[in-house]
Design a protein around this motif. Sequence first.
Motif, PDB file in Angstrom:
ATOM      1  N   UNK A 135      73.652 -11.309 -24.053  1.00 27.06           N
ATOM      2  CA  UNK A 135      73.171 -10.017 -23.542  1.00 27.06           C
ATOM      3  C   UNK A 135      71.705  -9.714 -23.885  1.00 27.06           C
ATOM      4  N   UNK A 174      66.647  -7.950 -17.414  1.00 32.38           N
ATOM      5  CA  UNK A 174      66.894  -6.537 -17.122  1.00 32.38           C
ATOM      6  C   UNK A 174      65.931  -6.086 -16.029  1.00 32.38           C
ATOM      7  N   UNK A 200      63.788  -3.671 -13.913  1.00 32.37           N
ATOM      8  CA  UNK A 200      63.093  -2.389 -14.004  1.00 32.37           C
ATOM      9  C   UNK A 200      62.366  -2.128 -12.683  1.00 32.37           C
ATOM     10  N   UNK A 216      57.228   0.443 -15.395  1.00 32.87           N
ATOM     11  CA  UNK A 216      57.197   0.359 -16.865  1.00 32.87           C
ATOM     12  C   UNK A 216      58.251   1.304 -17.448  1.00 32.87           C
ATOM     13  N   UNK A 217      59.197   0.738 -18.148  1.00 36.19           N
ATOM     14  CA  UNK A 217      60.188   1.555 -18.858  1.00 36.19           C
ATOM     15  C   UNK A 217      61.343   2.078 -18.030  1.00 36.19           C
ATOM     16  N   UNK A 218      61.320   1.892 -16.701  1.00 33.33           N
ATOM     17  CA  UNK A 218      62.384   2.462 -15.876  1.00 33.33           C
ATOM     18  C   UNK A 218      63.429   1.409 -15.480  1.00 33.33           C
ATOM     19  N   UNK A 219      64.469   1.392 -16.243  1.00 36.94           N
ATOM     20  CA  UNK A 219      65.521   0.378 -16.097  1.00 36.94           C
ATOM     21  C   UNK A 219      66.508   0.811 -15.019  1.00 36.94           C
ATOM     22  N   UNK A 220      66.839  -0.127 -14.131  1.00 32.55           N
ATOM     23  CA  UNK A 220      67.716   0.194 -12.995  1.00 32.55           C
ATOM     24  C   UNK A 220      69.201   0.203 -13.361  1.00 32.55           C
ATOM     25  N   UNK A 221      69.530  -0.379 -14.498  1.00 33.02           N
ATOM     26  CA  UNK A 221      70.942  -0.503 -14.869  1.00 33.02           C
ATOM     27  C   UNK A 221      71.502  -1.853 -14.469  1.00 33.02           C
ATOM     28  N   UNK A 267      56.942  -1.102 -22.544  1.00 36.75           N
ATOM     29  CA  UNK A 267      57.887  -1.780 -21.649  1.00 36.75           C
ATOM     30  C   UNK A 267      58.703  -2.826 -22.410  1.00 36.75           C
ATOM     31  N   UNK A 268      58.031  -3.586 -23.243  1.00 41.66           N
ATOM     32  CA  UNK A 268      58.745  -4.616 -24.008  1.00 41.66           C
ATOM     33  C   UNK A 268      59.789  -4.008 -24.929  1.00 41.66           C
ATOM     34  N   UNK A 315      61.389  -1.180 -24.491  1.00 47.51           N
ATOM     35  CA  UNK A 315      62.537  -0.689 -23.711  1.00 47.51           C
ATOM     36  C   UNK A 315      63.342  -1.865 -23.145  1.00 47.51           C
ATOM     37  N   UNK A 316      62.624  -2.866 -22.633  1.00 48.72           N
ATOM     38  CA  UNK A 316      63.327  -4.009 -22.027  1.00 48.72           C
ATOM     39  C   UNK A 316      64.092  -4.833 -23.061  1.00 48.72           C
ATOM     40  N   UNK A 335      67.333  -1.413 -23.268  1.00 50.25           N
ATOM     41  CA  UNK A 335      68.184  -1.807 -22.138  1.00 50.25           C
ATOM     42  C   UNK A 335      69.366  -2.703 -22.555  1.00 50.25           C
ATOM     43  N   UNK A 336      69.173  -3.645 -23.493  1.00 47.45           N
ATOM     44  CA  UNK A 336      70.320  -4.509 -23.858  1.00 47.45           C
ATOM     45  C   UNK A 336      71.399  -3.817 -24.690  1.00 47.45           C
ATOM     46  N   UNK A 337      71.167  -2.598 -25.144  1.00 45.75           N
ATOM     47  CA  UNK A 337      72.190  -1.938 -25.972  1.00 45.75           C
ATOM     48  C   UNK A 337      73.452  -1.698 -25.147  1.00 45.75           C
ATOM     49  N   UNK A 338      74.571  -1.970 -25.748  1.00 51.65           N
ATOM     50  CA  UNK A 338      75.854  -1.786 -25.074  1.00 51.65           C
ATOM     51  C   UNK A 338      76.034  -0.311 -24.707  1.00 51.65           C
ATOM     52  N   UNK A 339      76.347  -0.056 -23.438  1.00 50.08           N
ATOM     53  CA  UNK A 339      76.593   1.325 -23.011  1.00 50.08           C
ATOM     54  C   UNK A 339      75.418   1.957 -22.283  1.00 50.08           C
ATOM     55  N   UNK A 340      74.262   1.277 -22.286  1.00 50.60           N
ATOM     56  CA  UNK A 340      73.099   1.825 -21.570  1.00 50.60           C
ATOM     57  C   UNK A 340      73.260   1.519 -20.082  1.00 50.60           C
ATOM     58  N   UNK A 341      73.253   2.569 -19.264  1.00 52.77           N
ATOM     59  CA  UNK A 341      73.458   2.378 -17.829  1.00 52.77           C
ATOM     60  C   UNK A 341      72.144   2.363 -17.055  1.00 52.77           C
ATOM     61  N   UNK A 342      71.260   3.264 -17.407  1.00 52.25           N
ATOM     62  CA  UNK A 342      69.981   3.383 -16.707  1.00 52.25           C
ATOM     63  C   UNK A 342      68.979   4.020 -17.651  1.00 52.25           C
ATOM     64  N   UNK A 343      67.704   3.772 -17.413  1.00 51.92           N
ATOM     65  CA  UNK A 343      66.676   4.422 -18.241  1.00 51.92           C
ATOM     66  C   UNK A 343      65.574   4.936 -17.318  1.00 51.92           C
ATOM     67  N   UNK A 344      65.161   6.144 -17.560  1.00 51.68           N
ATOM     68  CA  UNK A 344      64.007   6.694 -16.831  1.00 51.68           C
ATOM     69  C   UNK A 344      62.957   7.059 -17.873  1.00 51.68           C
ATOM     70  N   UNK A 345      61.773   6.554 -17.675  1.00 49.55           N
ATOM     71  CA  UNK A 345      60.735   6.810 -18.673  1.00 49.55           C
ATOM     72  C   UNK A 345      59.531   7.504 -18.037  1.00 49.55           C
TER      73      UNK A 345
END
Lengths: 107, 211
Positions: free
Chosen positions: A15, A20, A22, A25-30, B157-158, B160-161, B165-175
Amino acid sequence: MKGEVTPKVIKTVPREKAFYFFTSIGNYTGESASSLKEFMEKINEVNVKSLEFHLYRGDFEKWIAEVLEDKELAEEIRRLQKFNLAGDTLRKQLYTIILGHLKYSTR
Amino acid sequence: MTRKQRNFYIFPTKNNKFKHKSLDIGREAEITVKLKNNTLILDDTDLKILEALQEDAKQTYMAIGKRLGIAHSTVYDRIKRMEEYGIIKKYAAVIDTEKAGKKTITAIMTVYTDPKESEKVAEKLCKAPEVLEVYTSLSEELLIIAKVVAQNQESLHNFIANSVAPLLGVLRIRTSIVTKKFKETQFLMANDPQKPRFIKEIHNKIGEDEP
């Protein structure tokens, strides 16, 4: 050789080493991918902005080369940057390249 | 009970109990009030001391006492009591990082999580030095809101990525990256509009229970 599978093509990473997606910058799609096959599937599903974001930052080639250790495919994807593709054309091209690579490698 | 008997002090004892004394009656009637949680009830003087400390935590007990018209020993006692009860958490310098030569970017990160994993995600975020503040919010979905600092966009970005993001249970992130800061402060005791009413209500309530 028919039926022979190159290990890097079927490699599944943990994992924390997954890719991942995005959109900026910083906006992860899930969406994330832990193997090349999953990566190819996600290419079809993910927001196209994410593909544009990662391709032109060189993230795809970096992950494929460093994590999946597939330098050949990484180089093919790097070359795609020169064509300035965007939107669904980019999505199609990426998908075709990876699908072709998977087929070639598992022949 | 006469109106005079309503004036009293509340001071804490160990084991989560508080005593209050009626000062205006001849006898020293001490009543132990057991509170539901380990909270110290503050009176107007305490709040004024807190206001003074929030303005300038380096001023002396003497200066605070002079300003409030009370003895410096009273100021000392009350400050020590508020420290003991964790109301005053610490004394720290507020530093202008830019003037100190540290160029950083600040971002507000909203993390959408699986409700089952939300608390664990928040706890893990708290451990990261890049994360300054962490809150949870129940709006349409369960959210974690965090304030993050990084050296530049790439390191943000690094982080967060690779760490969020790899943490279990994270669905989406808006920054959202902060582009201009207009105000940054903490809640000031002096700005609490409910302060006088709150104290009076509590005192009256306890006073009425007095035999």
